[in-house]
Enzyme design. Structure first.
Site, short mmCIF file in Angstrom:
data_model
loop_
_atom_site.label_atom_id
_atom_site.label_comp_id
_atom_site.label_asym_id
_atom_site.label_seq_id
_atom_site.Cartn_x
_atom_site.Cartn_y
_atom_site.Cartn_z
N TYR A 53 0.86 -1.19 0.00
CA TYR A 53 0.00 0.00 0.00
C TYR A 53 0.89 1.24 0.00
O TYR A 53 1.31 1.76 1.04
CB TYR A 53 -0.95 0.00 1.20
CG TYR A 53 -2.00 -1.09 1.16
CD1 TYR A 53 -2.25 -1.81 0.00
CD2 TYR A 53 -2.76 -1.40 2.28
CE1 TYR A 53 -3.21 -2.81 -0.05
CE2 TYR A 53 -3.72 -2.41 2.25
CZ TYR A 53 -3.94 -3.10 1.08
OH TYR A 53 -4.89 -4.10 1.05
N HIS A 128 -0.90 -12.09 0.47
CA HIS A 128 -1.78 -11.13 -0.20
C HIS A 128 -2.55 -11.75 -1.35
O HIS A 128 -3.73 -11.46 -1.57
CB HIS A 128 -0.95 -9.94 -0.69
CG HIS A 128 -1.73 -8.67 -0.86
ND1 HIS A 128 -1.18 -7.43 -0.69
CD2 HIS A 128 -3.03 -8.45 -1.17
CE1 HIS A 128 -2.10 -6.50 -0.91
NE2 HIS A 128 -3.23 -7.10 -1.21
N SER A 208 -13.01 -4.28 0.29
CA SER A 208 -13.95 -3.39 -0.41
C SER A 208 -15.39 -3.72 0.00
O SER A 208 -16.26 -3.93 -0.86
CB SER A 208 -13.78 -3.47 -1.93
OG SER A 208 -12.53 -2.94 -2.33
N PRO A 209 -15.67 -3.74 1.31
CA PRO A 209 -17.01 -4.14 1.76
C PRO A 209 -18.10 -3.17 1.32
O PRO A 209 -19.27 -3.54 1.27
CB PRO A 209 -16.88 -4.15 3.29
CG PRO A 209 -15.75 -3.21 3.59
CD PRO A 209 -14.79 -3.38 2.44
N LEU A 210 -17.70 -1.92 0.99
CA LEU A 210 -18.69 -0.93 0.56
C LEU A 210 -18.66 -0.75 -0.96
O LEU A 210 -19.24 0.19 -1.48
CB LEU A 210 -18.41 0.42 1.25
CG LEU A 210 -18.49 0.37 2.78
CD1 LEU A 210 -17.98 1.68 3.38
CD2 LEU A 210 -19.91 0.10 3.25
N GLY A 211 -17.95 -1.63 -1.64
CA GLY A 211 -17.91 -1.54 -3.09
C GLY A 211 -16.66 -0.87 -3.62
O GLY A 211 -16.52 -0.68 -4.82
N GLY A 212 -15.75 -0.48 -2.72
CA GLY A 212 -14.46 0.04 -3.17
C GLY A 212 -14.38 1.55 -3.16
O GLY A 212 -15.37 2.25 -2.95
#
Ligand SMILES: NC(=O)c1ccc[n+]([C@@H]2O[C@H](COP(=O)([O-])OP(=O)(O)OC[C@H]3O[C@@H](n4cnc5c(N)ncnc54)[C@H](OP(=O)(O)O)[C@@H]3O)[C@@H](O)[C@H]2O)c1
Length: 292
Positions: A53, A128, A208-212
């Site tokens: 990252y 990863h 990305s639980p909220l869609g990224g």
């Protein structure tokens, strides 16, 4: 803050995905530190990072160093905070992501992460992504060696399928504690992995639980805005945001799910953390899943 099991540990039911603090579009250092501190203030005790990252083409480690600085600068107790990092990927100058999970490379990457995080042992070290050029068992063997040497306390996988999860579990036993795959109301193809984790007692960390990350995320992730009216309707009825309903939906999938929403602002992680205390009714869940 509700809590969930991760191996023998207990962590907050919602973690912080620290990736947006270090990649393209990242905030300045002050806002990045404030975001991690807001997570800690809200009772978040799981911080997800990775050596890769960082900005395209930059040296690895920006996010790990940032997390380490944020923890060092925090006024309160951080002894129960689990930092989960990952190895086996890198960034290219054009913004791409490489995979390199050979055993020597993974061990060297873990050593470097250990130094950047400034710890004696990494709390949770995740592969990863499986490397198609390397036998999967060799990469998992590197995790086993790192565990045996005390360089990492717990091991996790990311971007793996059910067969790989079973094979890694056979090698690592209960030292394998988590699987991190992409999962959200929009992208549900990791359902079999989520169910297998529930069966094996492994934590499932939806990424990305909220869609990224979206450029319109200042007003909330756009993909939730358009395709998911039911999430908006339940949110209106509850007086919360669709993103909070989305995180509550994740938590309702299985007791082993621990979402790690990304944030680049204190406000968003504060709101996400508050969603850990939302429980949806069967009727609400059915409505979210079927629109009826
Ligand atoms: N293992 C892997 O291969 C992999 C791949 C991708 C991601 N991940 C991990 O998963 C984490 C989460 O994924 P992600 O960051 O891609 O996407 P995400 O969590 O689905 O979405 C992040 C975006 O949602 C916004 N947001 C977060 N909470 C919100 C809330 N309560 N209300 C409104 N907006 C909210 C954030 O806005 P602001 O930026 O404005 O705060 C951010 O832009 C990453 O940070 C990373 O740790 C892992």
């Amino acid at each position: 803050m509700r809590h969930r099991r991760l191996g023998e540990l207990t962590v907050s039911a919602v973690g912080l995905g620290a990736m947006p603090l270090s990649i393209e579009g990242r905030p300045d250092e002050a806002r990045a530190l404030a975001t991690v501190h807001a997570a800690l203030d809200a009772g978040v005790t799981l911080l997800d990072t990775a050596d890769s990252y960082t900005l395209p083409g930059a040296a690895p480690g920006h996010n790990e160093l940032l997390v380490a600085r944020a923890l060092a600068a925090y006024g309160g107790d951080t002894s129960d905070v689990l930092v989960a990092t990952k190895g086996g990927r890198g960034r290219t100058p054009d913004g791409g992501w490489t995979v390199d999970a050979g055993p020597h490379r993974l061990k060297a990457a873990a050593e470097a992460s250990l130094k950047r995080l400034g710890v004696e042992a990494i709390g949770l070290y995740q592969l990863h992504k499986p490397d198609p050029a390397i036998p999967f068992e060799d990469s998992v063997g590197a995790l086993r060696d790192l565990l045996d040497e005390g360089k990492i306390r717990l091991a996790g996988l990311s971007n793996t399928d059910p067969d790989q999860i079973r094979r890694a579990h056979a090698i690592l036993g209960d030292r394998l504690v988590s699987v991190q795959n992409r999962y959200s109301p929009q992208v549900r193809d990791s359902e079999p992995e989520l169910r297998l984790c529930a069966e094996l007692g492994l934590a499932f960390l939806p990424w990305s639980p909220l869609g990224g990350i979206t450029r319109s995320s200042l007003d909330g992730p756009a993909r939730l805005e358009t395709g998911f009216p039911a999430f908006h309707e339940v949110a209106r009825e509850r007086g919360v945001t669709p993103q909070q309903i989305c995180l509550a939906w994740h938590l309702a999938q299985s007791p082993t799910v621990i979402p790690i929403p990304g944030a680049s602002r204190p406000e968003t992680i504060t709101a996400s953390a508050a969603a850990a205390d939302l429980s949806l009714t069967e009727e609400e869940l059915s409505f979210l899943n079927t629109g009826k």
